[in-house]
Design a protein around this motif. Structure first.
Motif, PDB file in Angstrom:
ATOM      1  N   LEU A 119       0.726  -1.414   0.044  1.00  0.00           N
ATOM      2  CA  LEU A 119       0.527  -0.149  -0.007  1.00  0.00           C
ATOM      3  C   LEU A 119       0.936   1.302   0.229  1.00  0.00           C
ATOM      4  CD1 LEU A 119      -2.907  -1.039   2.008  1.00  0.00           C
ATOM      5  CD2 LEU A 119      -2.917   0.636  -0.223  1.00  0.00           C
ATOM      6  N   GLU A 120       2.073   1.295   0.511  1.00  0.00           N
ATOM      7  CA  GLU A 120       2.797   2.250   0.873  1.00  0.00           C
ATOM      8  C   GLU A 120       2.752   2.850  -0.883  1.00  0.00           C
ATOM      9  OE1 GLU A 120       6.069   1.624   2.968  1.00  0.00           O
ATOM     10  OE2 GLU A 120       4.460   2.059   5.091  1.00  0.00           O
ATOM     11  N   ASN A 121       3.443   1.639  -1.407  1.00  0.00           N
ATOM     12  CA  ASN A 121       3.519   1.806  -2.815  1.00  0.00           C
ATOM     13  C   ASN A 121       2.619   3.241  -3.518  1.00  0.00           C
ATOM     14  OD1 ASN A 121       6.585   1.173  -2.969  1.00  0.00           O
ATOM     15  ND2 ASN A 121       5.228  -0.622  -2.913  1.00  0.00           N
ATOM     16  N   PHE A 122       1.346   2.585  -3.205  1.00  0.00           N
ATOM     17  CA  PHE A 122       0.581   3.345  -3.601  1.00  0.00           C
ATOM     18  C   PHE A 122      -0.523   4.348  -3.289  1.00  0.00           C
ATOM     19  CE2 PHE A 122       0.550  -0.883  -5.288  1.00  0.00           C
ATOM     20  CZ  PHE A 122      -0.050  -0.678  -7.078  1.00  0.00           C
ATOM     21  N   GLY A 123      -0.384   5.207  -2.309  1.00  0.00           N
ATOM     22  CA  GLY A 123      -0.670   5.394  -1.561  1.00  0.00           C
ATOM     23  C   GLY A 123       0.011   6.674  -0.335  1.00  0.00           C
ATOM     24  N   THR A 124      -1.002   6.403   1.011  1.00  0.00           N
ATOM     25  CA  THR A 124       0.016   7.884   1.886  1.00  0.00           C
ATOM     26  C   THR A 124      -0.886   7.136   3.384  1.00  0.00           C
ATOM     27  OG1 THR A 124       0.260   9.732   1.035  1.00  0.00           O
ATOM     28  CG2 THR A 124       0.476   9.949   3.154  1.00  0.00           C
ATOM     29  N   ARG A 125      -0.058   6.444   4.074  1.00  0.00           N
ATOM     30  CA  ARG A 125      -0.424   5.752   4.822  1.00  0.00           C
ATOM     31  C   ARG A 125      -0.734   7.301   6.288  1.00  0.00           C
ATOM     32  NH1 ARG A 125       2.524   1.193   7.969  1.00  0.00           N
ATOM     33  NH2 ARG A 125       0.759   0.023   8.472  1.00  0.00           N
ATOM     34  N   VAL A 126      -1.989   7.116   6.235  1.00  0.00           N
ATOM     35  CA  VAL A 126      -2.870   7.658   7.416  1.00  0.00           C
ATOM     36  C   VAL A 126      -2.870   7.834   8.983  1.00  0.00           C
ATOM     37  CG1 VAL A 126      -3.268   9.935   5.364  1.00  0.00           C
ATOM     38  CG2 VAL A 126      -4.915   7.586   6.724  1.00  0.00           C
ATOM     39  N   GLN A 127      -2.884   6.096   9.386  1.00  0.00           N
ATOM     40  CA  GLN A 127      -3.093   5.837  10.458  1.00  0.00           C
ATOM     41  C   GLN A 127      -2.810   4.524  10.382  1.00  0.00           C
ATOM     42  OE1 GLN A 127      -7.593   5.819  11.967  1.00  0.00           O
ATOM     43  NE2 GLN A 127      -7.397   7.816  12.200  1.00  0.00           N
ATOM     44  N   ARG A 128      -2.788   3.426  11.606  1.00  0.00           N
ATOM     45  CA  ARG A 128      -2.274   1.948  11.366  1.00  0.00           C
ATOM     46  C   ARG A 128      -2.597   1.049  10.182  1.00  0.00           C
ATOM     47  NH1 ARG A 128       0.075  -0.311  16.418  1.00  0.00           N
ATOM     48  NH2 ARG A 128       1.223   1.517  16.444  1.00  0.00           N
ATOM     49  N   SER A 129      -3.427   0.974   9.978  1.00  0.00           N
ATOM     50  CA  SER A 129      -4.002   0.483   8.667  1.00  0.00           C
ATOM     51  C   SER A 129      -5.197   0.956   7.991  1.00  0.00           C
ATOM     52  CB  SER A 129      -4.951  -0.750   9.417  1.00  0.00           C
ATOM     53  OG  SER A 129      -4.082  -1.521  10.624  1.00  0.00           O
ATOM     54  N   PHE A 160      -5.312   3.882   4.575  1.00  0.00           N
ATOM     55  CA  PHE A 160      -4.396   4.844   3.483  1.00  0.00           C
ATOM     56  C   PHE A 160      -5.272   5.249   3.043  1.00  0.00           C
ATOM     57  CE2 PHE A 160      -1.243   1.746   5.319  1.00  0.00           C
ATOM     58  CZ  PHE A 160       0.050   2.018   4.296  1.00  0.00           C
ATOM     59  N   GLU A 161      -4.836   7.072   2.416  1.00  0.00           N
ATOM     60  CA  GLU A 161      -6.041   7.500   1.355  1.00  0.00           C
ATOM     61  C   GLU A 161      -4.193   7.097  -0.050  1.00  0.00           C
ATOM     62  OE1 GLU A 161      -5.859  11.496   2.907  1.00  0.00           O
ATOM     63  OE2 GLU A 161      -6.993  11.315   4.447  1.00  0.00           O
ATOM     64  N   CYS A 162      -5.032   6.478  -0.737  1.00  0.00           N
ATOM     65  CA  CYS A 162      -4.441   6.185  -2.383  1.00  0.00           C
ATOM     66  C   CYS A 162      -5.347   7.315  -3.326  1.00  0.00           C
ATOM     67  CB  CYS A 162      -4.674   4.959  -2.243  1.00  0.00           C
ATOM     68  SG  CYS A 162      -3.933   3.193  -1.198  1.00  0.00           S
ATOM     69  N   HIS A 163      -4.754   8.334  -4.028  1.00  0.00           N
ATOM     70  CA  HIS A 163      -5.266   7.926  -5.475  1.00  0.00           C
ATOM     71  C   HIS A 163      -5.268   7.886  -6.448  1.00  0.00           C
ATOM     72  CE1 HIS A 163      -6.058  12.602  -3.232  1.00  0.00           C
ATOM     73  NE2 HIS A 163      -5.367  12.115  -2.271  1.00  0.00           N
ATOM     74  N   LEU A 164      -6.254   6.985  -7.059  1.00  0.00           N
ATOM     75  CA  LEU A 164      -5.724   6.246  -8.449  1.00  0.00           C
ATOM     76  C   LEU A 164      -7.036   6.020  -9.331  1.00  0.00           C
ATOM     77  CD1 LEU A 164      -6.423   3.058  -5.425  1.00  0.00           C
ATOM     78  CD2 LEU A 164      -3.557   3.983  -6.635  1.00  0.00           C
ATOM     79  N   ASP A 165      -5.547   5.806 -10.447  1.00  0.00           N
ATOM     80  CA  ASP A 165      -6.962   6.324 -11.856  1.00  0.00           C
ATOM     81  C   ASP A 165      -7.827   4.131 -11.843  1.00  0.00           C
ATOM     82  OD1 ASP A 165      -5.046   4.302 -12.522  1.00  0.00           O
ATOM     83  OD2 ASP A 165      -3.843   5.699 -13.625  1.00  0.00           O
ATOM     84  N   ALA A 166      -8.204   4.304 -12.477  1.00  0.00           N
ATOM     85  CA  ALA A 166      -8.612   2.475 -12.697  1.00  0.00           C
ATOM     86  C   ALA A 166      -7.979   1.872 -13.044  1.00  0.00           C
ATOM     87  CB  ALA A 166     -10.164   2.710 -13.829  1.00  0.00           C
ATOM     88  N   ARG A 167      -6.471   1.732 -13.697  1.00  0.00           N
ATOM     89  CA  ARG A 167      -5.822   1.001 -13.451  1.00  0.00           C
ATOM     90  C   ARG A 167      -4.663   0.574 -12.714  1.00  0.00           C
ATOM     91  NH1 ARG A 167      -0.265   1.210 -16.409  1.00  0.00           N
ATOM     92  NH2 ARG A 167      -0.141   3.649 -15.622  1.00  0.00           N
ATOM     93  N   HIS A 168      -4.582   1.414 -11.919  1.00  0.00           N
ATOM     94  CA  HIS A 168      -3.589   1.989 -10.544  1.00  0.00           C
ATOM     95  C   HIS A 168      -4.537   0.983  -8.982  1.00  0.00           C
ATOM     96  CE1 HIS A 168      -1.330   4.101 -12.699  1.00  0.00           C
ATOM     97  NE2 HIS A 168      -0.280   3.319 -11.804  1.00  0.00           N
ATOM     98  N   LEU A 169      -6.329   0.750  -9.474  1.00  0.00           N
ATOM     99  CA  LEU A 169      -6.674   0.403  -8.371  1.00  0.00           C
ATOM    100  C   LEU A 169      -7.195  -0.952  -8.831  1.00  0.00           C
ATOM    101  CD1 LEU A 169      -9.167   0.449  -6.448  1.00  0.00           C
ATOM    102  CD2 LEU A 169     -11.179   1.158  -8.475  1.00  0.00           C
ATOM    103  N   VAL A 204      -8.963  17.259   9.271  1.00  0.00           N
ATOM    104  CA  VAL A 204      -8.662  16.347  10.016  1.00  0.00           C
ATOM    105  C   VAL A 204      -7.815  17.104  11.807  1.00  0.00           C
ATOM    106  CG1 VAL A 204      -6.018  15.355  10.451  1.00  0.00           C
ATOM    107  CG2 VAL A 204      -7.552  15.549   7.789  1.00  0.00           C
ATOM    108  N   ASP A 205      -8.423  16.385  12.660  1.00  0.00           N
ATOM    109  CA  ASP A 205      -7.822  16.812  14.174  1.00  0.00           C
ATOM    110  C   ASP A 205      -6.405  16.149  13.656  1.00  0.00           C
ATOM    111  OD1 ASP A 205     -10.108  18.584  14.467  1.00  0.00           O
ATOM    112  OD2 ASP A 205     -11.496  17.117  14.912  1.00  0.00           O
ATOM    113  N   ARG A 230      -4.792  16.159   4.896  1.00  0.00           N
ATOM    114  CA  ARG A 230      -5.231  16.018   3.523  1.00  0.00           C
ATOM    115  C   ARG A 230      -4.041  15.618   2.830  1.00  0.00           C
ATOM    116  NH1 ARG A 230      -9.889  20.451   2.221  1.00  0.00           N
ATOM    117  NH2 ARG A 230      -9.356  18.600   0.815  1.00  0.00           N
ATOM    118  N   THR A 231      -3.906  14.519   2.283  1.00  0.00           N
ATOM    119  CA  THR A 231      -3.396  14.433   0.995  1.00  0.00           C
ATOM    120  C   THR A 231      -3.860  14.362  -0.014  1.00  0.00           C
ATOM    121  OG1 THR A 231      -4.545  12.124   0.475  1.00  0.00           O
ATOM    122  CG2 THR A 231      -2.852  11.908   2.171  1.00  0.00           C
ATOM    123  N   ARG A 232      -2.500  14.448  -0.801  1.00  0.00           N
ATOM    124  CA  ARG A 232      -2.982  15.178  -2.131  1.00  0.00           C
ATOM    125  C   ARG A 232      -2.907  13.968  -3.163  1.00  0.00           C
ATOM    126  NH1 ARG A 232       1.392  17.163  -4.638  1.00  0.00           N
ATOM    127  NH2 ARG A 232       3.220  17.499  -4.252  1.00  0.00           N
TER     128      ARG A 232
END
Length: 94
Positions: free
Chosen positions: A25-35, A37-46, A79-80, A85-87
């Motif tokens: 998952l670290e190759n596809f997005g940003t870890r925002v909590q332990r389990s 991730f926020e991932c900005h994906l197109d259909a192919r990467h999803l 976010v508190d 926020r990820t981009r």
């Protein structure tokens, strides 16, 4: 190609599988909590992410969930605490 924000969360029973899922998952997005991730994906990467994670988990015990967020919901993320926020990144490390 246009991307969409996905919240990807997982519950993996085995520590080795857990580490492999998190590493993938670290190759596809940003870890925002332990389990989570926020991932900005197109259909192919999803599709690619889902294939990789499906190969890593044990479907009897583990699960991965993908929650798509529309642009309206993405702009309303609050976010508190120390996070932010990820981009959408301009590139992927795969």
């Amino acid at each position: 190609m246009r991307t969409q924000l996905y919240i990807v969360c997982f519950d993996v029973r085995d520590r080795v599988r857990l580490r492999r899922v998190a590493d993938a998952l670290e190759n596809f997005g940003t870890r925002v909590q332990r389990s989570l991730f926020e991932c900005h994906l197109d259909a192919r990467h999803l599709d690619l992410l889902q294939e990789r994670l499906a190969a890593l988990i044990d479907e009897k015990y583990d699960q991965v969930r993908y929650y798509p967020l529309c642009r309206k919901d993405t702009s309303a993320i609050l976010v508190d605490g120390p996070g932010k926020r990820t981009r959408d990144a301009d590139y992927f490390l795969i």
